[in-house]
Design an enzyme around this catalytic site. Structure first.
Site, PDB file in Angstrom:
ATOM      1  N   HIS A 104     -12.872   3.471   2.472  1.00 26.72           N
ATOM      2  CA  HIS A 104     -11.931   4.498   2.036  1.00 26.72           C
ATOM      3  C   HIS A 104     -12.696   5.703   1.501  1.00 26.72           C
ATOM      4  O   HIS A 104     -13.906   5.666   1.322  1.00 26.72           O
ATOM      5  CB  HIS A 104     -10.996   3.923   0.960  1.00 26.72           C
ATOM      6  CG  HIS A 104      -9.987   2.963   1.495  1.00 26.72           C
ATOM      7  ND1 HIS A 104     -10.119   1.599   1.381  1.00 26.72           N
ATOM      8  CD2 HIS A 104      -8.835   3.174   2.173  1.00 26.72           C
ATOM      9  CE1 HIS A 104      -9.083   0.999   1.945  1.00 26.72           C
ATOM     10  NE2 HIS A 104      -8.285   1.927   2.440  1.00 26.72           N
ATOM     11  N   LYS A 119       2.482  -3.990   6.227  1.00 24.37           N
ATOM     12  CA  LYS A 119       2.809  -4.069   4.799  1.00 24.37           C
ATOM     13  C   LYS A 119       4.318  -3.973   4.552  1.00 24.37           C
ATOM     14  O   LYS A 119       4.864  -4.655   3.668  1.00 24.37           O
ATOM     15  CB  LYS A 119       2.063  -2.970   4.032  1.00 24.37           C
ATOM     16  CG  LYS A 119       0.573  -3.234   3.904  1.00 24.37           C
ATOM     17  CD  LYS A 119       0.312  -4.512   3.121  1.00 24.37           C
ATOM     18  CE  LYS A 119      -1.150  -4.764   2.867  1.00 24.37           C
ATOM     19  NZ  LYS A 119      -1.393  -6.003   2.112  1.00 24.37           N
ATOM     20  N   SER A 135       0.847  -1.185   0.000  1.00 29.03           N
ATOM     21  CA  SER A 135       0.000   0.000   0.000  1.00 29.03           C
ATOM     22  C   SER A 135       0.883   1.235   0.000  1.00 29.03           C
ATOM     23  O   SER A 135       1.985   1.217   0.558  1.00 29.03           O
ATOM     24  CB  SER A 135      -0.900   0.010   1.231  1.00 29.03           C
ATOM     25  OG  SER A 135      -1.484   1.279   1.436  1.00 29.03           O
ATOM     26  N   SER A 136       0.391   2.313  -0.571  1.00 28.31           N
ATOM     27  CA  SER A 136       1.188   3.544  -0.631  1.00 28.31           C
ATOM     28  C   SER A 136       1.391   4.160   0.751  1.00 28.31           C
ATOM     29  O   SER A 136       2.249   5.031   0.921  1.00 28.31           O
ATOM     30  CB  SER A 136       0.514   4.568  -1.553  1.00 28.31           C
ATOM     31  OG  SER A 136      -0.791   4.881  -1.102  1.00 28.31           O
ATOM     32  N   CYS A 137       0.646   3.690   1.766  1.00 27.25           N
ATOM     33  CA  CYS A 137       0.823   4.233   3.114  1.00 27.25           C
ATOM     34  C   CYS A 137       2.121   3.766   3.750  1.00 27.25           C
ATOM     35  O   CYS A 137       2.471   4.205   4.856  1.00 27.25           O
ATOM     36  CB  CYS A 137      -0.365   3.872   4.004  1.00 27.25           C
ATOM     37  SG  CYS A 137      -0.456   2.134   4.457  1.00 27.25           S
ATOM     38  N   TYR A 182      -1.098  -0.598  10.009  1.00 26.40           N
ATOM     39  CA  TYR A 182      -1.286  -1.231   8.697  1.00 26.40           C
ATOM     40  C   TYR A 182      -0.022  -1.080   7.854  1.00 26.40           C
ATOM     41  O   TYR A 182       0.419  -2.026   7.202  1.00 26.40           O
ATOM     42  CB  TYR A 182      -2.481  -0.584   7.997  1.00 26.40           C
ATOM     43  CG  TYR A 182      -2.786  -1.143   6.625  1.00 26.40           C
ATOM     44  CD1 TYR A 182      -3.300  -2.429   6.478  1.00 26.40           C
ATOM     45  CD2 TYR A 182      -2.581  -0.382   5.477  1.00 26.40           C
ATOM     46  CE1 TYR A 182      -3.587  -2.941   5.229  1.00 26.40           C
ATOM     47  CE2 TYR A 182      -2.872  -0.885   4.217  1.00 26.40           C
ATOM     48  CZ  TYR A 182      -3.375  -2.167   4.096  1.00 26.40           C
ATOM     49  OH  TYR A 182      -3.659  -2.671   2.865  1.00 26.40           O
TER      50      TYR A 182
END
Length: 314
Positions: free
Chosen positions: A180, A141, A108-110, A137
């Site tokens: 989201h 990841k 994920s881009s987070c 999260y």
């Protein structure tokens, strides 16, 4: 991949996993293995090991994850960290033990630092602190990425990691609190239209900028990378274009056909001010997205309406 190779999609009922299954079947792959969470709890190591030993998949798409928006990430911090850590650890280790030819892990881009320069390059990973609201999260990841790298380094496994931007599309989660931003807006504007409201309240100031990719475009990129990419370093998947939440809200308003006004609640959190992926690496390989945001939102809303009809019938 050959058309008769056995392919396991972990998380096939989610938005990403179902999009990957659609793309595989569209391209002629039929030997696809799936399991629902009730049939196979991916948090159960013994069950995962038994599944891999019995099925012996040649390729694995690891799309299974516990996901949600700002509220869900910040509220269920322990679950987001534990569930995601355990699922990816079980699958990656079982893939190694059963000599899976290739595994693709979806991050994920987070994972990128909160204050990282924009656009986000792959090498910015672990260079600064994360956004606090979704840190559990993100850490899970990041652990998945590092697991893939470690199994490659120690055992020679062809495990690759990809980092998709914000996603939306068919099969999205429209939960009023745990979804989201884009699906949440679709639901909010739709319900406001149905009630005849004069306004819709949107969390935050509307100034943060976000990038959005249609799930079927992500699936297409994943198939492309599964067949074309074999390196250790992760790959960003996105459009390379972003817009403000205010602009996004306006697009959703138009797609839904809501006639009222948009009001921003600045007492609610904005999250990261900007998250735009640098997708030059993927573009240099020859892949680019096909579905533009306005078209994608219209398709996502049509899918949402189908769900609404099904709920009414039940």
């Amino acid at each position: 991949m050959n058309l008769n190779d056995k392919i396991y999609i972990a998380g096939h009922r989610g938005m990403v996993g179902s999009a990957i299954e659609r793309q595989l079947r569209k391209k002629g792959f039929q030997n696809i293995v799936t399991r629902t969470s009730s049939a196979l709890d991916l948090r159960n190591q013994a069950a995962v090991n038994e599944f891999f030993a019995a099925e012996q998949p040649a390729y694995v798409f690891l799309a299974a994850a516990k996901v949600g928006g700002i509220y869900a990430n910040n509220t269920y911090r322990a679950e987001f960290l534990y569930d995601n850590l355990v699922m990816e650890t079980n699958i990656i280790h079982a893939a190694y033990q059963n000599e899976v030819q290739k595994l693709l892990f979806l991050g994920s881009s987070c994972i990128y630092p909160k204050a990282a320069p924009q656009p986000l390059k792959e090498e910015y990973l672990l260079t600064a602190p994360l956004e606090p609201t979704n840190e559990p999260y993100a850490i899970a990841k990041i652990a998945g990425i590092k697991l893939c790298e470690a199994y490659r380094d120690q055992y020679g496994c062809n495990f690759i990691s990809v980092m998709p931007t914000n996603l939306y599309g068919i099969g999205d989660n429209y939960h009023p609190q745990n979804s989201h931003v884009l699906p949440a807006l679709i639901r909010r504007f739709h319900e406001a239209k149905e009630r005849g409201d004069n306004e819709v309240v949107v969390w935050g100031t509307g100034t943060p900028k976000r990038e959005f990719l249609y799930a079927d475009d992500l699936a297409d990129a994943c198939l492309f990378l599964m067949e074309q990419y074999n390196d250790k370093s992760l790959v960003n998947i996105g459009t390379g274009e972003d817009l403000s939440i205010a602009e996004l809200a306006q697009l959703v308003k138009e797609a839904v056909g809501f006639d009222g006004s948009i009001v921003f609640d600045a007492t609610k959190p904005d999250g990261t001010l900007r998250k735009l992926l640098d997708v030059s690496k993927l573009h240099s390989m020859g892949w680019k997205h096909n579905i533009e945001l306005k078209e994608g939102i219209a398709m996502a809303y049509a899918d949402f309406l189908k769900k609404e009809i099904q709920v009414e019938k039940v």
